[in-house]
Every structure is written in C-alpha cells, then in structure tokens.
Design an enzyme around this catalytic site. Structure first.
Site, PDB file in Angstrom:
ATOM      1  N   HIS A  31       3.990 116.054  16.077  1.00 63.82           N
ATOM      2  CA  HIS A  31       2.803 116.932  16.057  1.00 63.82           C
ATOM      3  C   HIS A  31       2.726 117.878  14.869  1.00 63.82           C
ATOM      4  O   HIS A  31       2.005 117.750  13.878  1.00 63.82           O
ATOM      5  CB  HIS A  31       2.283 117.411  17.216  1.00 63.82           C
ATOM      6  N   PHE A  72      -3.056 120.250  24.196  1.00 65.73           N
ATOM      7  CA  PHE A  72      -2.607 121.217  24.839  1.00 65.73           C
ATOM      8  C   PHE A  72      -3.029 122.704  24.217  1.00 65.73           C
ATOM      9  O   PHE A  72      -3.312 123.558  24.721  1.00 65.73           O
ATOM     10  CB  PHE A  72      -0.811 121.313  24.813  1.00 65.73           C
ATOM     11  N   ASN A  73      -2.890 122.703  22.848  1.00 71.73           N
ATOM     12  CA  ASN A  73      -2.998 124.165  22.046  1.00 71.73           C
ATOM     13  C   ASN A  73      -4.435 124.670  22.272  1.00 71.73           C
ATOM     14  O   ASN A  73      -4.504 125.834  22.520  1.00 71.73           O
ATOM     15  CB  ASN A  73      -2.661 123.913  20.617  1.00 71.73           C
ATOM     16  N   ASP A 117       4.668 128.140  18.575  1.00 66.30           N
ATOM     17  CA  ASP A 117       5.301 128.285  19.761  1.00 66.30           C
ATOM     18  C   ASP A 117       6.398 127.311  20.089  1.00 66.30           C
ATOM     19  O   ASP A 117       6.416 126.279  21.026  1.00 66.30           O
ATOM     20  CB  ASP A 117       4.010 128.122  20.940  1.00 66.30           C
ATOM     21  N   ASP A 165       7.436 122.248  16.753  1.00 61.02           N
ATOM     22  CA  ASP A 165       7.067 123.330  15.863  1.00 61.02           C
ATOM     23  C   ASP A 165       8.425 123.859  15.190  1.00 61.02           C
ATOM     24  O   ASP A 165       8.448 124.139  14.070  1.00 61.02           O
ATOM     25  CB  ASP A 165       7.003 124.687  16.969  1.00 61.02           C
ATOM     26  N   THR A 182       0.293 126.495  14.922  1.00 62.03           N
ATOM     27  CA  THR A 182       0.649 125.260  15.487  1.00 62.03           C
ATOM     28  C   THR A 182       0.972 125.428  16.867  1.00 62.03           C
ATOM     29  O   THR A 182       1.836 124.617  17.794  1.00 62.03           O
ATOM     30  CB  THR A 182       2.012 124.653  14.884  1.00 62.03           C
TER      31      THR A 182
HETATM   32  O1  RIB Z   1      -0.529 118.902  21.860  1.00 61.85           O
HETATM   33  C1  RIB Z   1       0.729 119.189  21.016  1.00 61.85           C
HETATM   34  C2  RIB Z   1       0.757 120.511  20.777  1.00 61.85           C
HETATM   35  O2  RIB Z   1       1.023 121.445  21.673  1.00 61.85           O
HETATM   36  C3  RIB Z   1       1.946 120.844  19.474  1.00 61.85           C
HETATM   37  O3  RIB Z   1       1.768 121.909  19.027  1.00 61.85           O
HETATM   38  C4  RIB Z   1       3.010 121.060  20.761  1.00 61.85           C
HETATM   39  O4  RIB Z   1       4.262 121.962  20.161  1.00 61.85           O
HETATM   40  C5  RIB Z   1       2.259 121.946  21.765  1.00 61.85           C
HETATM   41  O5  RIB Z   1       2.158 123.319  21.172  1.00 61.85           O
HETATM   42 CA    CA Z   2       3.270 123.840  19.178  1.00 61.68          CA
END
Ligand code: RIB
Ligand code: CA
Length: 314
Positions: free
Chosen positions: A243, A169-170, A11, A16, A127
C-alpha cells in the site's frame, strides 16, 4: 530535477517501513523536512520507535522524527496488530534505536515548518490515519497555501473495505480527520486500495528482494514474509499489497499510475458505513472534484522502481 520538499506522516507498519526505505533511498528527488508519526497500525509509542528503527536501518540519522497524535480526533483508536504483529514491524529484529525522537509535537513541527515555507512548496505524504494532518490544518489554517500537494494512501471504492465492508483502515480509524483533509482545498492525490491491491508481493517478486543480498534487502524480505502471510490468506491473493510505497512511487514516477479527478467524500455519521470514501468516479453529481483518485498501476514498473532504489543501500 530540483528535489521536492516533503513531510512524511506514517504509522509503521511493514508497508510504511518499506515506503520509508524507498523515500530515504531517493535523496536527489526528496528533501525530507521531517517524518511525523501517528497512532494507527499500532499505538504511537511503537509507530514512532519503528520509524526511528527504519531511519537507522536506512543510515539516515539526519532526518528529524516527531511523535504526533496517539488517538483519532473523536473516535476510539483501533489498531491492526492482527495484520502487522505486536511490534507493528514483525519480521525484523526489534531493538531500541540510537536515533532520538525530536521533543517537539508533530503538529507543532508541521505548523512551524510550513509557516516558514514558500507557497506551494511542501508536499505532504500521509500513509496512516490523517489525525496529524487535520490537527495541523485546524491549528493553523494559514499553512494551507504552503502545501504544494497531499499524496495520501487511503480509501477504497471498487475494492471494498479492508477494515469494514465499506471502509479502508486509514480512513476508518479517523474519518473526521479524513473529511477535513478532503476539504482542505489543496491538490490531493489518493492511492486507495483500488490501486494498491494491484501492487502484490508475489513469490517471484519476493525472490527479487531476496537477491538484493544486503542488510536492507534482508530486512525487507523479513518484513514482507510476515506481511504476506495475512493478506494472501485473507484475499487468497498472490501476495500482500504494498500500500504505502505507492505514494512515494507516484511522486518518483507518476507515469506508472492512472488516476482520475473526482469528488471524494468521507462518511462520518453512519456506523454501518463509517469511513467509507464515496467517490463520484462517473461525476453523476455536481459535487466539485477535490482529488485525483488513482485506479491503476503498472505493477511491474512499480516493483522495478522499488528494487532499483533498494539496490542503492548496497
Ligand atoms: O489499509 C492499508 C493502510 O492501513 C496502510 O497504510 C497500512 O499501513 C495501514 O496503515
Ligand atoms: Ca500505513
């Protein structure tokens, strides 16, 4: 070493984007069957466009790109423009790429690709939110034996959450999808905030990217200068955590990382702890180990690998 067949699901998002550059610079190690895109950092129409831009910057029009789900399975989509900017990859010039999007839906691509593959032959590298991966498993469970491993970026335990006090987040964006992936029964390696928060883009490391002195190097510097401004302030840290490149770096050089097999469950009910990854690190329950939880990285080795691969873009 034979190249690994991989499917990347992402994303973009600056991190990414750099993960893609690392993977695309490693054709001896990766046979990238396709890149699928999902709504996350920014809406889907931007994550798919950003992926096409990055493949163009990398000079890799050969890799097919697919658009997947534009929202989570059950919950309302949340995005992260506050971190990544309106475009998702603020920090570089945005343009309409010539690389075209494949017409097939990402989930249909993954079903077709995996059903045509040998058992234990394809590694998935998500990711972003896990919506596309879960949807593929639901649509055609027979794909599961074909998956060699899933190496994903997501979750947090010691680091606490970056989106709520207890959720990364993901996983937070689509906790239902994440729980399906946690229970898919295939080998899982997870790169959580616990490890990615050790891979910080310090000023000295940013200078190393500047010294690449190439169009790709300049793009990376632009992406990182933007990405740094948010996280350094938020965490008062020495720089932004890279990340997503941790997933590809793990596949390229697993010895850079330390991990432990654990049980990992995802909260999908409580609004207070929604998306929390409950990691039984000390095995205090009899819940079965379903993942390898990465908790340490040799940060200098990680950045050396990243720089060394980005140098290949000339
Ligand atoms: O929390 C970090 C993740 O959330 C990473 O993959 C960033 O790109 C967002 O997608
Ligand atoms: Ca990501």
């Amino acid at each position: 070493m034979a190249s690994k067949k991989i499917i990347i699901d992402c994303d973009p998002g600056q991190d990414d984007a750099i993960m893609l550059l690392l993977a695309l610079a490693s054709p001896d190690e990766f046979d990238i069957l396709g890149i699928t895109t999902v709504a996350g950092n920014v809406p889907l129409h931007l994550t798919e466009r950003n992926t096409r831009i990055m493949c163009e910057i990398a000079g890799r029009p050969d890799v097919p790109i697919y658009a997947g789900h534009d929202r989570p399975m059950r919950r309302k989509l949340i995005t992260a423009e506050n971190v990544h900017g309106k475009t998702g990859i603020d920090g570089i010039d945005i343009y309409q790429p010539t690389i075209r999007l494949q017409p097939q839906h990402a989930v249909d691509f993954m079903v077709e690709c995996l059903m045509g593959a040998q058992d234990d032959s394809v590694t998935l590298v998500p990711t972003g939110p896990l919506t596309n991966i879960a949807a593929t498993i639901i649509k055609e469970p027979a794909i599961l034996p074909r998956i060699r491993e899933i190496v994903l970026m997501g979750g947090a335990m010691r680091e606490g959450g970056n989106t709520t006090p207890c959720a990364e987040f993901n996983i937070y964006v689509d906790p239902d999808a994440a729980q399906i992936v946690m229970h898919c029964g295939r080998p899982l390696t997870i790169a959580p905030l616990d490890v990615t928060h050790q891979a910080l883009v310090s000023r000295a490391r940013l200078q190393q990217f500047r010294e690449l002195d190439s169009p790709v190097g300049d793009a990376v510097v632009g992406l990182l200068e933007f990405f740094n401004r948010f996280d350094s302030e938020k965490y008062d840290s020495a720089g932004a955590p890279l990340h997503d490149p941790c997933t590809i770096a793990y596949l390229l050089s697993p010895g850079l990382f330390k991990g432990k097999r654990c049980n990992v469950e995802v909260e999908t009910q409580s609004e207070l702890t929604m998306g929390h990854t409950a990691v039984d690190f000390w095995q205090v329950t009899d819940r079965p180990c379903n993942a390898r939880w990465l908790y340490e990285v040799d940060a200098d080795g990680f950045f050396d690998l990243l720089i060394q691969r980005l140098c290949r873009y000339g």
